[in-house]
Design a protein around this motif. Structure first.
Motif, PDB file in Angstrom:
ATOM      1  N   LEU A  88       0.827  -1.205   0.000  1.00 24.75           N
ATOM      2  CA  LEU A  88       0.000   0.000   0.000  1.00 24.75           C
ATOM      3  C   LEU A  88       0.866   1.261   0.000  1.00 24.75           C
ATOM      4  CD1 LEU A  88      -3.009   0.869   0.197  1.00 24.75           C
ATOM      5  CD2 LEU A  88      -2.694   0.988   2.658  1.00 24.75           C
ATOM      6  N   SER A 124      -6.561  -0.493  -0.456  1.00 26.53           N
ATOM      7  CA  SER A 124      -5.839  -1.678  -0.005  1.00 26.53           C
ATOM      8  C   SER A 124      -6.180  -2.925  -0.808  1.00 26.53           C
ATOM      9  CB  SER A 124      -6.137  -1.946   1.469  1.00 26.53           C
ATOM     10  OG  SER A 124      -5.476  -3.118   1.882  1.00 26.53           O
ATOM     11  N   THR A 184      -6.486  -5.228   6.598  1.00 24.95           N
ATOM     12  CA  THR A 184      -6.680  -3.804   6.347  1.00 24.95           C
ATOM     13  C   THR A 184      -7.152  -3.105   7.617  1.00 24.95           C
ATOM     14  OG1 THR A 184      -7.206  -4.244   4.032  1.00 24.95           O
ATOM     15  CG2 THR A 184      -7.869  -2.106   4.893  1.00 24.95           C
ATOM     16  N   VAL A 239      -8.058   3.973   3.036  1.00 27.39           N
ATOM     17  CA  VAL A 239      -7.279   2.765   3.282  1.00 27.39           C
ATOM     18  C   VAL A 239      -8.032   1.530   2.787  1.00 27.39           C
ATOM     19  CG1 VAL A 239      -6.232   1.315   5.063  1.00 27.39           C
ATOM     20  CG2 VAL A 239      -6.033   3.801   5.211  1.00 27.39           C
ATOM     21  N   PHE A 240      -9.311   1.462   3.072  1.00 26.00           N
ATOM     22  CA  PHE A 240     -10.095   0.293   2.643  1.00 26.00           C
ATOM     23  C   PHE A 240     -10.292   0.274   1.129  1.00 26.00           C
ATOM     24  CE2 PHE A 240     -10.843  -0.160   7.091  1.00 26.00           C
ATOM     25  CZ  PHE A 240     -11.047  -1.513   7.264  1.00 26.00           C
ATOM     26  N   TRP A 258      -5.276  -0.150   9.517  1.00 21.22           N
ATOM     27  CA  TRP A 258      -5.952   1.113   9.782  1.00 21.22           C
ATOM     28  C   TRP A 258      -5.862   1.481  11.261  1.00 21.22           C
ATOM     29  CZ3 TRP A 258      -6.978   5.679   8.556  1.00 21.22           C
ATOM     30  CH2 TRP A 258      -7.828   6.451   9.336  1.00 21.22           C
TER      31      TRP A 258
END
Length: 76
Positions: free
Chosen positions: A28, A51, A58, A47-48, A62
């Motif tokens: 990432l 990723s 994930t 992020v979700f 996070w």
């Protein structure tokens, strides 16, 4: 202890995540060129969305990012 990573390079950030047991964070970080400064700008949905990892990994990643972001907020 949660560090202030604001000035960290991608390499330093990657090393930190590896030391914390999050080797999978490197995909990432490098794919989206995330350094310390950029890490503070990330939102949970970013992020979700970005990723390639499974949801469980994930979410763990996070949680660490959020702790880093909150540390800066508390010390600012």
């Amino acid at each position: 202890d949660i560090p202030d990573v604001h000035q960290w390079t991608m390499e330093q950030l990657n090393e930190f995540f590896q030391q914390q047991g999050f080797e999978y964070a490197s995909s990432l970080l490098y794919q989206y060129q995330i350094d310390g400064n950029e890490l503070y700008k990330l939102k949970r949905e970013d992020v979700f969305r970005l990723s390639p990892l499974k949801v469980g990994k994930t979410l763990k990643l996070w949680n660490v990012i959020e702790q880093i972001q909150q540390r800066k907020t508390r010390s600012a």
